[in-house]
Structure formats: C-alpha cells, structure tokens
Design a protein around this motif. Structure first.
Motif, PDB file in Angstrom:
ATOM      1  N   ALA A 178       0.835  -1.205   0.000  1.00  0.00           N
ATOM      2  CA  ALA A 178       0.000   0.000   0.000  1.00  0.00           C
ATOM      3  C   ALA A 178       0.869   1.254   0.000  1.00  0.00           C
ATOM      4  CB  ALA A 178      -0.927  -0.002   1.211  1.00  0.00           C
ATOM      5  N   LEU A 202      -5.529  -0.327  -5.027  1.00  0.00           N
ATOM      6  CA  LEU A 202      -4.966  -0.763  -3.741  1.00  0.00           C
ATOM      7  C   LEU A 202      -5.269  -2.229  -3.475  1.00  0.00           C
ATOM      8  CD1 LEU A 202      -5.809   2.422  -1.693  1.00  0.00           C
ATOM      9  CD2 LEU A 202      -3.514   1.453  -1.936  1.00  0.00           C
ATOM     10  N   SER A 226      -4.778   6.929  -6.204  1.00  0.00           N
ATOM     11  CA  SER A 226      -4.726   5.531  -5.745  1.00  0.00           C
ATOM     12  C   SER A 226      -6.149   5.072  -5.456  1.00  0.00           C
ATOM     13  CB  SER A 226      -3.868   5.403  -4.483  1.00  0.00           C
ATOM     14  OG  SER A 226      -2.536   5.734  -4.750  1.00  0.00           O
TER      15      SER A 226
END
Length: 194
Positions: free
Chosen positions: A16, A33, A28
């Motif tokens: 992450a 993710l 993101s």
C-alpha cells in the motif's frame, strides 16, 4: 463457514505504501490498492478502516522510518559537518526506481498542502524532531570551530530542511545521484567556518 484468508499485515502495508507513494492519495483508487495489496474489499475495511485511514497509517510509518534514517545519518559521524553532509547525501538513493519516487512525505505536502489538519500535525511533529537535532549538531559544530559561528542554528536547521525538500523534489523530477550529491555537498560546504 468460510475462514478468512490469512495475510501478512506488514507486507500488505508495504504494498500500500508503494501505491500511495507512487500515485498519491487521490490517484490511488481502492480497486488499485486491493489489486496491489492482494486482499479483498472487506478485509481492507475490517483491517484498516477506509482508504484514508490506510493512507494515514502508511504515511505515519513511512515518516517514522524516514526520520529514523535521517537521524542516523546526522548523528553517526563524529563531525557535525559530516553528519549534516551525510544527512543530505542520503537523500539520493542509488536505486533509480526508488530515487524517482522522491519522498512520500513531501508528496503528501504537494497533494494536500495545508488543507488537512491531521497530516499537518503529523508533519509538524516529525519536522520538529529533526529541526531540534539539526540545531543541536549545528551548535556542536560551531563550538568545535567546524561551522560558521555567525550563523543562527535555528536558521541553518530551517535552511537544511528546505534543501532536503528541494533535493527530494529534484529526485522526483528525475535528478541523478551525481547531481544530487553535488547539491548536497554545496549546501554542506556553505556552513563551514571561514
């Protein structure tokens, strides 16, 4: 009843971190993710809360590790001037792929500026620790006759932190190690006693 899949939380957090570091918070997506972390949506929510909480956790961890590295480079040499030089030189990793990312913390400043009080407080806390230690090394260097005694330790520490940000932005913009080292050495040399 299906048992939830086991996973290594630290490994998932590292993945992450890389996503947020490379893309920033806004770019993101949760889907990106989840793909990179190799976990499901419910696991993300159950373990980390939401995307923002995950971002805050990985940024805090990154900043703590970065601060630890900064302090180690600053404190290890006996010479305060060499400590400052090593602090600056250490901002240019030899690995092109890491260097090109710049600094995750500086990236968060670029993305959020002063709009997020939680991020501002975390950043201020980290900066204060580094500021105090640089000031201390500057005074030590002045007492040893290495550093220009006419300079304000507080202003020098602020200058060094500003130079650090500049170096980290240069890295993100594609600066090479040689060029970054030249700037780091130039910065440190400006502090020498005449």
């Amino acid at each position: 009843m299906v048992r939830p899949r086991e996973f290594d939380k630290e490994e998932v957090l590292q993945k992450a971190t890389r996503v947020f570091w490379e893309h920033g918070f806004s770019a993101s997506s949760t889907d990106l993710l989840l793909k990179e972390m190799s976990i499901g949506r419910q696991t993300l929510y159950n373990t980390f809360g939401d995307k923002r909480q995950l971002y805050l956790e990985v940024l805090r961890s990154y900043q703590e590790q970065a601060l630890s590295g900064h302090l180690e480079r600053l404190n290890t040499p006996e010479s305060p001037l060499q400590g400052i030089r090593q602090l600056l030189l250490g901002l240019a990793p030899a690995d092109d792929s890491i260097r090109a990312l710049g600094c995750f913390g500086v990236g968060s400043v670029g993305e959020f500026g002063t709009s997020d009080p939680v991020l501002m407080a975390a950043r201020a806390s980290i900066q204060a620790v580094l500021q105090r230690r640089i000031e201390s090394r500057v005074r030590e260097g002045q007492n040893l006759g290495e550093l220009d005694a006419s300079l304000s330790a507080k202003e020098v520490a602020a200058f060094i932190q500003t130079a650090m940000v500049g170096l980290q932005i240069s890295a993100r913009a594609g600066a090479d190690v040689r060029g970054m080292h030249a700037i780091a050495n130039f910065t440190a040399d400006r502090l020498k006693a005449v």
